[in-house]
Design a protein around this motif. Structure first.
Motif, PDB file in Angstrom:
ATOM      1  N   LEU A  64      34.032 -50.727  25.330  1.00  0.00           N
ATOM      2  CA  LEU A  64      33.385 -51.128  26.583  1.00  0.00           C
ATOM      3  C   LEU A  64      34.358 -52.228  27.297  1.00  0.00           C
ATOM      4  CD1 LEU A  64      30.886 -51.021  28.241  1.00  0.00           C
ATOM      5  CD2 LEU A  64      29.984 -52.875  26.821  1.00  0.00           C
ATOM      6  N   TYR A  65      35.066 -52.809  26.614  1.00  0.00           N
ATOM      7  CA  TYR A  65      36.125 -53.608  27.277  1.00  0.00           C
ATOM      8  C   TYR A  65      37.010 -52.863  28.426  1.00  0.00           C
ATOM      9  CZ  TYR A  65      40.284 -56.859  28.329  1.00  0.00           C
ATOM     10  OH  TYR A  65      41.140 -57.426  28.712  1.00  0.00           O
ATOM     11  N   TYR A  66      37.581 -51.794  27.943  1.00  0.00           N
ATOM     12  CA  TYR A  66      38.342 -50.802  28.539  1.00  0.00           C
ATOM     13  C   TYR A  66      37.620 -50.317  29.657  1.00  0.00           C
ATOM     14  CZ  TYR A  66      41.654 -50.473  24.582  1.00  0.00           C
ATOM     15  OH  TYR A  66      42.821 -51.050  23.715  1.00  0.00           O
ATOM     16  N   ILE A  67      36.476 -49.853  29.506  1.00  0.00           N
ATOM     17  CA  ILE A  67      35.618 -49.459  30.648  1.00  0.00           C
ATOM     18  C   ILE A  67      35.336 -50.474  32.064  1.00  0.00           C
ATOM     19  CG2 ILE A  67      33.293 -48.502  31.189  1.00  0.00           C
ATOM     20  CD1 ILE A  67      33.345 -47.381  28.440  1.00  0.00           C
ATOM     21  N   VAL A  68      35.026 -51.516  31.497  1.00  0.00           N
ATOM     22  CA  VAL A  68      34.824 -52.456  32.470  1.00  0.00           C
ATOM     23  C   VAL A  68      36.172 -53.258  33.225  1.00  0.00           C
ATOM     24  CG1 VAL A  68      32.675 -53.288  31.445  1.00  0.00           C
ATOM     25  CG2 VAL A  68      34.658 -54.574  30.995  1.00  0.00           C
ATOM     26  N   GLU A  69      37.128 -53.001  32.338  1.00  0.00           N
ATOM     27  CA  GLU A  69      38.283 -53.494  32.919  1.00  0.00           C
ATOM     28  C   GLU A  69      39.314 -52.462  33.509  1.00  0.00           C
ATOM     29  OE1 GLU A  69      39.331 -56.562  33.525  1.00  0.00           O
ATOM     30  OE2 GLU A  69      37.231 -57.226  32.854  1.00  0.00           O
ATOM     31  N   ARG A 214      27.852 -70.046  31.434  1.00  0.00           N
ATOM     32  CA  ARG A 214      29.053 -69.832  30.953  1.00  0.00           C
ATOM     33  C   ARG A 214      30.466 -69.935  32.097  1.00  0.00           C
ATOM     34  NH1 ARG A 214      29.320 -64.900  26.549  1.00  0.00           N
ATOM     35  NH2 ARG A 214      31.670 -65.215  27.013  1.00  0.00           N
ATOM     36  N   SER A 215      31.574 -70.315  31.611  1.00  0.00           N
ATOM     37  CA  SER A 215      32.782 -70.410  32.802  1.00  0.00           C
ATOM     38  C   SER A 215      33.866 -69.408  32.502  1.00  0.00           C
ATOM     39  CB  SER A 215      32.857 -71.844  32.764  1.00  0.00           C
ATOM     40  OG  SER A 215      34.003 -71.934  33.752  1.00  0.00           O
ATOM     41  N   ASP A 216      33.885 -68.930  31.101  1.00  0.00           N
ATOM     42  CA  ASP A 216      35.062 -67.785  30.754  1.00  0.00           C
ATOM     43  C   ASP A 216      35.096 -66.612  31.523  1.00  0.00           C
ATOM     44  OD1 ASP A 216      32.729 -67.497  29.178  1.00  0.00           O
ATOM     45  OD2 ASP A 216      33.744 -66.085  28.117  1.00  0.00           O
ATOM     46  N   TYR A 217      35.983 -65.915  31.669  1.00  0.00           N
ATOM     47  CA  TYR A 217      36.200 -64.871  32.657  1.00  0.00           C
ATOM     48  C   TYR A 217      35.499 -63.605  31.648  1.00  0.00           C
ATOM     49  CZ  TYR A 217      37.855 -60.613  34.658  1.00  0.00           C
ATOM     50  OH  TYR A 217      37.832 -59.242  35.395  1.00  0.00           O
ATOM     51  N   ARG A 218      34.540 -62.996  32.348  1.00  0.00           N
ATOM     52  CA  ARG A 218      33.801 -61.905  31.994  1.00  0.00           C
ATOM     53  C   ARG A 218      33.539 -60.497  32.714  1.00  0.00           C
ATOM     54  NH1 ARG A 218      31.684 -66.129  32.289  1.00  0.00           N
ATOM     55  NH2 ARG A 218      29.850 -65.582  33.334  1.00  0.00           N
ATOM     56  N   GLY A 219      34.191 -60.880  33.729  1.00  0.00           N
ATOM     57  CA  GLY A 219      34.144 -59.670  34.731  1.00  0.00           C
ATOM     58  C   GLY A 219      32.849 -59.748  35.534  1.00  0.00           C
ATOM     59  N   SER A 220      32.832 -58.904  36.598  1.00  0.00           N
ATOM     60  CA  SER A 220      31.675 -59.087  37.630  1.00  0.00           C
ATOM     61  C   SER A 220      31.206 -57.708  38.198  1.00  0.00           C
ATOM     62  CB  SER A 220      31.933 -59.958  38.686  1.00  0.00           C
ATOM     63  OG  SER A 220      33.006 -59.575  39.439  1.00  0.00           O
ATOM     64  N   VAL A 221      29.858 -57.485  38.506  1.00  0.00           N
ATOM     65  CA  VAL A 221      29.369 -56.357  39.183  1.00  0.00           C
ATOM     66  C   VAL A 221      28.689 -57.076  40.171  1.00  0.00           C
ATOM     67  CG1 VAL A 221      28.041 -54.282  39.226  1.00  0.00           C
ATOM     68  CG2 VAL A 221      29.439 -55.070  37.076  1.00  0.00           C
ATOM     69  N   GLY A 222      29.333 -57.004  41.591  1.00  0.00           N
ATOM     70  CA  GLY A 222      28.428 -57.588  42.299  1.00  0.00           C
ATOM     71  C   GLY A 222      28.704 -59.330  42.322  1.00  0.00           C
ATOM     72  N   PHE A 223      27.608 -59.880  42.391  1.00  0.00           N
ATOM     73  CA  PHE A 223      27.269 -61.227  42.100  1.00  0.00           C
ATOM     74  C   PHE A 223      26.733 -61.477  40.674  1.00  0.00           C
ATOM     75  CE2 PHE A 223      23.148 -59.414  43.369  1.00  0.00           C
ATOM     76  CZ  PHE A 223      22.173 -60.260  42.387  1.00  0.00           C
ATOM     77  N   LEU A 224      26.526 -60.611  39.875  1.00  0.00           N
ATOM     78  CA  LEU A 224      26.463 -60.569  38.492  1.00  0.00           C
ATOM     79  C   LEU A 224      27.602 -60.482  37.611  1.00  0.00           C
ATOM     80  CD1 LEU A 224      23.188 -58.278  38.143  1.00  0.00           C
ATOM     81  CD2 LEU A 224      23.124 -60.812  38.516  1.00  0.00           C
ATOM     82  N   SER A 225      27.644 -61.177  36.322  1.00  0.00           N
ATOM     83  CA  SER A 225      28.651 -60.962  35.430  1.00  0.00           C
ATOM     84  C   SER A 225      28.533 -59.627  34.976  1.00  0.00           C
ATOM     85  CB  SER A 225      28.587 -61.952  34.476  1.00  0.00           C
ATOM     86  OG  SER A 225      27.592 -61.636  33.558  1.00  0.00           O
ATOM     87  N   THR A 226      29.445 -58.996  34.321  1.00  0.00           N
ATOM     88  CA  THR A 226      29.283 -57.667  33.530  1.00  0.00           C
ATOM     89  C   THR A 226      28.272 -57.805  32.644  1.00  0.00           C
ATOM     90  OG1 THR A 226      31.579 -57.292  34.013  1.00  0.00           O
ATOM     91  CG2 THR A 226      30.547 -55.968  32.360  1.00  0.00           C
ATOM     92  N   SER A 227      28.138 -58.647  31.936  1.00  0.00           N
ATOM     93  CA  SER A 227      27.032 -58.816  30.842  1.00  0.00           C
ATOM     94  C   SER A 227      25.875 -58.944  31.390  1.00  0.00           C
ATOM     95  CB  SER A 227      27.276 -60.153  29.919  1.00  0.00           C
ATOM     96  OG  SER A 227      28.743 -59.877  29.141  1.00  0.00           O
ATOM     97  N   ILE A 230      24.644 -55.554  32.368  1.00  0.00           N
ATOM     98  CA  ILE A 230      24.302 -54.608  31.250  1.00  0.00           C
ATOM     99  C   ILE A 230      23.040 -55.142  30.656  1.00  0.00           C
ATOM    100  CG2 ILE A 230      25.068 -54.174  28.638  1.00  0.00           C
ATOM    101  CD1 ILE A 230      27.990 -54.259  29.509  1.00  0.00           C
ATOM    102  N   SER A 231      22.983 -56.428  30.694  1.00  0.00           N
ATOM    103  CA  SER A 231      21.521 -57.070  30.102  1.00  0.00           C
ATOM    104  C   SER A 231      20.374 -56.390  30.813  1.00  0.00           C
ATOM    105  CB  SER A 231      21.543 -58.542  30.336  1.00  0.00           C
ATOM    106  OG  SER A 231      22.505 -59.087  29.643  1.00  0.00           O
ATOM    107  N   ILE A 232      20.578 -56.214  32.150  1.00  0.00           N
ATOM    108  CA  ILE A 232      19.239 -55.608  32.838  1.00  0.00           C
ATOM    109  C   ILE A 232      19.073 -54.255  32.305  1.00  0.00           C
ATOM    110  CG2 ILE A 232      18.621 -54.584  35.125  1.00  0.00           C
ATOM    111  CD1 ILE A 232      20.237 -56.838  36.373  1.00  0.00           C
TER     112      ILE A 232
END
Length: 256
Positions: A64-69, A214-227, A230-232
Motif C-alpha cells: 500500500l505504501y508503494y501504491i500511495v507513493e 499528527r505531524s509526520d509525513y503520511r501523503g495526501s489526497v486533496g485536503f485529507l491525509s492518505t490514511s 482510506i478511513s472513509i
C-alpha cells in the motif's frame, strides 16, 4: 525515549519488542476465546491465521505504501528498496484479512466466525504496537504547549527538543478501548460478522480523528491525509459488512 533496552550483551529494540508482545497477546486472547467458544479446531486454524496475518500484514503495509507513493517512486526508484521507512498500517490490516480469508477458504472453515474472533485481538496488538511507536518516536504529533506534550531527545524520526502531542499514546489508548468494546459486544452474542464490522467502523473513525493531530509525513489526497481518505472507505465497508456478513453466514450454513 527508550528505543533500546540493554541487558548485558543483549540489546532489545523496544519497537520490535512491543510488536512481538502485541502478537503474542493477540494470539493468546484468540486461543483462549476460541477454546471457550468451543470453535472446532480453533487452535490449529488460529496458528495458521496467526502466520497469515503476519505475512499478509507485512506485505500489505509495504504494497500500500508503494501504491500511495507512486509519484515519488517515479521520481526516485530507490524508494522501492529502502525498507527503513515506508509502511502503511491500513495495508497491513487489509493484507492480513485477505490472506487469512484465503487460508480459511483452503481449510474449508468459516472465515466470518474467525473474523469475529480475531479482530478484537487485532486492536489489542495495535495498542501494543503504538506504544512501540512512542518509544521509537515515529507517528509523532504536532507541536504543542499543552501540559500533556512530550519531548523527544534522541529520536531518529520525531523532531527532538520540541514538545509534541503524544499521538502514539492516544492511538494506543483508542486501540485498547476498541478491544474492550468489541469484547463486551461479543458477549451479547450478536449476529456473525458484526463484531469484525464494528472494528472496521471504530478503527476507521478513530484513525480519521487522530490524523488531525499528527505531524509526520503520511501523503495526501486533496485536503485529507492518505490514511483519512482510506478511513472513509474502511468505515463505509464496515457499515455495509455489518448488514451483509450475517446474511452471507446464514446462507453458507443453509448450503452446508
Amino acid at each position: 525515549m527508550f528505543n533500546e533496552i540493554t541487558i548485558g550483551p543483549l540489546t532489545l529494540h523496544t519497537y520490535g519488542l512491543m510488536i512481538g508482545l502485541g502478537f503474542l497477546a493477540a494470539y493468546a486472547m484468540c486461543y483462549y476465546r476460541g477454546k471457550k467458544m468451543k470453535m472446532e479446531k480453533s487452535g490449529d486454524i488460529l496458528y495458521g491465521i496467526f502466520w497469515c496475518a503476519i505475512i499478509g500484514g507485512l506485505v500489505g503495509t509495504r504494497l500500500l505504501y508503494y501504491i500511495v507513493e507512486i509519484p515519488e517512486i517515479i521520481k526516485d526508484p530507490s524508494i522501492l528498496w529502502n525498507f527503513k521507512n515506508g509502511y502503511v498500517v491500513y495495508g497491513g490490516i487489509i493484507g492480513g484479512i485477505l490472506v487469512s480469508w484465503l487460508y480459511c477458504r483452503i481449510k474449508k472453515v468459516s472465515f466470518i466466525e474467525y473474523f469475529d474472533l480475531v479482530m478484537p485481538a487485532v486492536a489489542l496488538a495495535q495498542g501494543f504496537g503504538r506504544i512501540g511507536c512512542f518509544f521509537a518516536g515515529c507517528c509523532y504529533g504536532k507541536a504543542t504547549d499543552s501540559w500533556f506534550g512530550i519531548t523527544f531527545t534522541h529520536s531518529d524520526y520525531a523532531p527532538n527538543g520540541v514538545k509534541l502531542i503524544p499521538t502514539q499514546l492516544i492511538s494506543s489508548a483508542g486501540d485498547f478501548m476498541i478491544c474492550l468494546m468489541l469484547l463486551a459486544y461479543a458477549k451479547r452474542k450478536p449476529k456473525k460478522g458484526r463484531v469484525a464490522s464494528l472494528y472496521l467502523m471504530f478503527y476507521g473513525i478513530g484513525r480519521f480523528g487522530v490524523e488531525f493531530l499528527r505531524s509526520d509525513y503520511r501523503g495526501s489526497v486533496g485536503f485529507l491525509s492518505t490514511s483519512q481518505f482510506i478511513s472513509i472507505g474502511i468505515v463505509a465497508a464496515g457499515i455495509i459488512l455489518y448488514q451483509m456478513l450475517p446474511r452471507i453466514y446464514e446462507d453458507a450454513k443453509k448450503a452446508e
